[in-house]
Write an enzyme that holds these catalytic residues in place. Structure first.
Site, PDB file in Angstrom:
ATOM      1  N   ASP A  75      -0.157  -7.925  -1.538  1.00 32.91           N
ATOM      2  CA  ASP A  75      -0.858  -7.139  -2.514  1.00 32.91           C
ATOM      3  C   ASP A  75      -2.215  -7.859  -2.581  1.00 32.91           C
ATOM      4  O   ASP A  75      -1.729  -8.937  -3.462  1.00 32.91           O
ATOM      5  CB  ASP A  75      -0.348  -6.070  -2.788  1.00 32.91           C
ATOM      6  CG  ASP A  75       0.007  -4.978  -1.763  1.00 32.91           C
ATOM      7  OD1 ASP A  75       0.142  -4.767  -0.610  1.00 32.91           O
ATOM      8  OD2 ASP A  75       1.091  -4.374  -2.403  1.00 32.91           O
ATOM      9  N   LYS A 121      -4.884  -3.477   0.043  1.00 26.12           N
ATOM     10  CA  LYS A 121      -5.778  -1.769  -0.177  1.00 26.12           C
ATOM     11  C   LYS A 121      -5.751  -1.631  -1.600  1.00 26.12           C
ATOM     12  O   LYS A 121      -5.224  -1.504  -2.379  1.00 26.12           O
ATOM     13  CB  LYS A 121      -4.452  -1.583   0.656  1.00 26.12           C
ATOM     14  CG  LYS A 121      -4.057  -1.524   1.959  1.00 26.12           C
ATOM     15  CD  LYS A 121      -3.292  -0.738   2.918  1.00 26.12           C
ATOM     16  CE  LYS A 121      -3.757   0.585   3.280  1.00 26.12           C
ATOM     17  NZ  LYS A 121      -4.951   0.308   4.023  1.00 26.12           N
ATOM     18  N   MET A 140      -2.908   6.026  -9.930  1.00 25.98           N
ATOM     19  CA  MET A 140      -4.308   5.807  -8.814  1.00 25.98           C
ATOM     20  C   MET A 140      -5.345   6.897  -8.491  1.00 25.98           C
ATOM     21  O   MET A 140      -5.602   7.138  -8.030  1.00 25.98           O
ATOM     22  CB  MET A 140      -4.486   4.978  -7.322  1.00 25.98           C
ATOM     23  CG  MET A 140      -3.148   3.731  -7.655  1.00 25.98           C
ATOM     24  SD  MET A 140      -2.773   3.415  -6.031  1.00 25.98           S
ATOM     25  CE  MET A 140      -1.388   4.360  -5.661  1.00 25.98           C
TER      26      MET A 140
END
Length: 262
Positions: free
Chosen positions: A47, A69, A183
């Site tokens: 990641d 991502k 997030m």
């Protein structure tokens, strides 16, 4: 890799995929199994938020394959990542899929595990320290205390890949338990509004933690009614976590004697 007095580390056979969590950021928070995987893997599919110092612990001749991502930015589709894992394993490679936090807590670990299972690829799951709980704890915020709550809610604050969000924030607010949001920045104002509609008061304590466990870590203490404006004023951005509820207000009691993670 071996550690005196510890059980032996498992073999990492060719053609197998290990789905591992790298923890919240600081490479010192890697598990021993994740460290063993880094030192053994042929290919590391990682990641964007995995610390470079963690990746530097890999075998020198291993191959790094970025697969981060990032919300709002061009990034690989999940099906493409799944295909990379399957193709590399079928080529006889030892494949490590290294994710931030824990692979099964908002880490799409299930997507990848189920794809590997459907393809007949053997895999191992290596849990990591999930970022929400670690970031809160290291900032001096307990997930639970005997006096405030006996449960905590972990929730994803970003929208799904198709731009929708199905989380019923008002319903979560009605549960009366602290919420840790991963997030949240892309729809912070909407989340705050929905939580207030669900009955959370505007003076509910909150803490916004940016870039937890990294050199760029910042902690903003605020209230539910003010956090969106405070975050904008202070320039708080992703990656960040939001803690909402009574536990977020306990941090001030520890700060005088809390030794920082660094």
């Amino acid at each position: 890799m071996s550690f005196p007095g510890f059980p032996p580390m498992p073999d990492f056979p060719a053609g197998e995929v290990w789905l591992a969590g790298a923890g919240p950021g600081d490479p010192r928070l890697l598990t021993l199994l994740a460290l063993h995987a880094l030192a053994t893997a042929d290919d590391i599919v990682h990641d964007a938020l995995v610390d470079r110092r963690a990746l530097d612990l890999r075998r020198p001749d291993s191959v790094l394959i970025p697969a981060g991502k990032r919300g709002g930015k061009p990034s690989p589709h999940q099906r493409d990542i799944n295909e990379i894992l399957i193709e590399r394993a079928r080529a006889g490679r030892r494949v490590l899929r290294l994710k931030g936090g824990d692979p099964f807590v908002f880490g799409r670990g299930w997507d990848e595990a189920s794809a590997l299972a459907a393809a007949g690829i053997r895999f191992r799951i290596i849990p990591g320290i999930t970022s929400g709980l670690a970031a809160a704890a290291l900032a001096g915020i307990p997930a639970t205390t005997r006096d405030t709550n006996h449960a905590v809610i972990l929730a994803a604050g970003h929208r799904a890949e198709d731009g929708t969000s199905t989380t019923d924030w008002a319903a979560l607010a009605k549960l009366g338990q602290p919420i840790i949001l991963y997030m949240p920045m892309s729809q912070l104002e909407d989340i705050v509004s929905a939580l207030r509609q669900g009955g959370m008061g505007e003076r509910t304590p909150v803490a916004l933690i940016q870039s937890a466990t990294t050199e760029g870590e910042r902690v903003l203490e605020s209230t539910l009614g003010s956090v969106a404006a405070d975050a904008a004023r202070e320039g708080i951005g992703a990656p960040a976590l939001l803690v909402v509820g009574a536990v977020a207000g306990l941090r001030s009691q520890l700060l005088a004697n809390l030794v920082g993670w660094r």
